[in-house]
Scaffold this motif. Structure first.
Motif, short mmCIF file in Angstrom:
data_model
loop_
_atom_site.label_atom_id
_atom_site.label_comp_id
_atom_site.label_asym_id
_atom_site.label_seq_id
_atom_site.Cartn_x
_atom_site.Cartn_y
_atom_site.Cartn_z
N LYS A 7 20.38 -88.18 -9.38
CA LYS A 7 21.57 -88.51 -10.17
C LYS A 7 21.98 -89.94 -9.82
O LYS A 7 21.98 -90.33 -8.65
N ARG A 8 22.30 -90.71 -10.85
CA ARG A 8 22.75 -92.09 -10.66
C ARG A 8 24.18 -92.21 -11.15
O ARG A 8 24.49 -91.76 -12.26
N VAL A 9 25.02 -92.83 -10.33
CA VAL A 9 26.43 -92.97 -10.67
C VAL A 9 26.82 -94.44 -10.60
O VAL A 9 26.52 -95.12 -9.62
N ALA A 10 27.49 -94.91 -11.63
CA ALA A 10 28.03 -96.27 -11.64
C ALA A 10 29.48 -96.21 -11.19
O ALA A 10 30.24 -95.34 -11.61
N GLN A 35 22.41 -91.72 -6.14
CA GLN A 35 22.24 -93.16 -6.01
C GLN A 35 23.46 -93.78 -6.70
O GLN A 35 23.72 -93.51 -7.87
N VAL A 36 24.19 -94.60 -5.97
CA VAL A 36 25.43 -95.18 -6.49
C VAL A 36 25.28 -96.69 -6.58
O VAL A 36 24.79 -97.33 -5.66
N GLU A 37 25.68 -97.25 -7.73
CA GLU A 37 25.64 -98.70 -7.92
C GLU A 37 27.02 -99.21 -8.29
O GLU A 37 27.72 -98.59 -9.08
N ILE A 38 27.37 -100.36 -7.69
CA ILE A 38 28.62 -101.02 -8.02
C ILE A 38 28.36 -101.96 -9.19
O ILE A 38 27.52 -102.84 -9.12
N VAL A 39 29.09 -101.73 -10.27
CA VAL A 39 28.99 -102.54 -11.49
C VAL A 39 30.31 -103.32 -11.60
O VAL A 39 31.39 -102.75 -11.42
N SER A 40 30.20 -104.62 -11.91
CA SER A 40 31.41 -105.44 -11.95
C SER A 40 31.32 -106.48 -13.06
O SER A 40 30.28 -106.65 -13.70
N ASP A 41 32.42 -107.19 -13.23
CA ASP A 41 32.48 -108.30 -14.18
C ASP A 41 32.02 -109.60 -13.54
O ASP A 41 32.05 -110.65 -14.16
N ARG A 42 31.57 -109.53 -12.29
CA ARG A 42 31.15 -110.72 -11.56
C ARG A 42 30.01 -110.38 -10.61
O ARG A 42 29.80 -109.21 -10.30
N ASP A 61 26.07 -104.59 -7.37
CA ASP A 61 24.65 -104.33 -7.67
C ASP A 61 24.25 -104.92 -9.01
O ASP A 61 23.17 -105.48 -9.16
N LYS A 62 25.13 -104.75 -10.01
CA LYS A 62 24.82 -105.24 -11.36
C LYS A 62 26.11 -105.66 -12.04
O LYS A 62 27.18 -105.13 -11.75
N THR A 63 25.98 -106.58 -12.99
CA THR A 63 27.16 -106.97 -13.77
C THR A 63 27.22 -106.11 -15.04
O THR A 63 26.21 -105.55 -15.47
N ILE A 64 28.40 -106.05 -15.59
CA ILE A 64 28.66 -105.20 -16.75
C ILE A 64 27.73 -105.53 -17.92
O ILE A 64 27.36 -104.65 -18.69
N ASP A 65 27.32 -106.79 -18.04
CA ASP A 65 26.43 -107.16 -19.15
C ASP A 65 24.96 -106.84 -18.86
O ASP A 65 24.11 -107.06 -19.72
N GLN A 66 24.67 -106.29 -17.69
CA GLN A 66 23.30 -105.92 -17.33
C GLN A 66 23.05 -104.42 -17.41
O GLN A 66 21.94 -103.97 -17.11
N VAL A 67 24.04 -103.63 -17.76
CA VAL A 67 23.91 -102.18 -17.66
C VAL A 67 24.21 -101.47 -18.98
O VAL A 67 24.84 -102.02 -19.87
#
Length: 186
Positions: A7-10, A35-42, A61-67
């Motif tokens: 399971k993947r959680v943003a 598996q947890v990823e931090i998604v942000s605007d930066r 981990d990833k920006t909002i425009d990458q996910v």
């Protein structure tokens, strides 16, 4: 305890997230195997807010425009006042939140984070709770607001404050384990 392997959680957050409201749910999800990823605007790091001052930094981990929601099984939204107030002005962040509802996936939101749910227009006829000061905003967005430690409504998990984190984390893990809820809609 539920097993969240595969399971993947943003976790969607930016500067000013309430420290415990990101770190405790992240730890609970990871302990259960997600598996947890931090998604942000930066990119880089984002700073928490704790006891009226800047606190721990967390790596993005990833920006909002990458996910896309298709990469994740669930979404978690920490509170803090600045965090959701900043993110609700970002169209991509709001669309990202709404897409989890459109695809019937579990979403957790605590404290001020339900502001994002109001902005995404996903609260009509939903039973929720939040930090008390945003009750009117949520009611005006169509929610049935209640003052309870944790509220679960078809895959949507909400809580009021950091004091509710144990119950929130437990229900969030349970809902992620259960997976899609057909009544979880935008």
């Amino acid at each position: 305890m539920e097993n969240l392997e595969r399971k993947r959680v943003a976790i969607l957050a930016t500067n000013g997230f309430e420290e415990s409201e990101l770190l405790k749910p992240k730890a609970a999800l990871e302990k259960a195997g997600a598996q947890v990823e931090i998604v942000s605007d930066r990119t880089g790091n984002i700073k928490s807010w704790k006891d009226g001052q800047w606190g721990t930094e967390v790596s993005v981990d990833k920006t909002i425009d990458q996910v896309s929601q298709s990469e994740y099984n669930a979404l978690m939204l920490p509170g803090g006042v600045m965090n959701p107030d900043t993110l609700r002005k970002n169209r991509n962040a709001v669309s990202f939140v709404k897409s989890f509802f459109e695809n019937h996936k579990p979403v957790g939101a605590i404290c001020h984070a339900p502001w994002m749910l109001a902005e995404a227009d996903v609260l009509n006829n939903r039973k929720v709770t939040s930090y008390g000061s945003i009750k009117t905003d949520l009611v005006n967005a169509g929610a049935n607001w209640v003052d309870e430690e944790v509220v679960v409504d078809e895959g949507l998990v909400t809580s009021r404050t950091p004091n509710d984190l144990n119950a929130f984390c437990s229900k969030l893990v349970e809902e992620v384990y259960e997976g899609k809820h057909e009544e979880q809609v935008a």
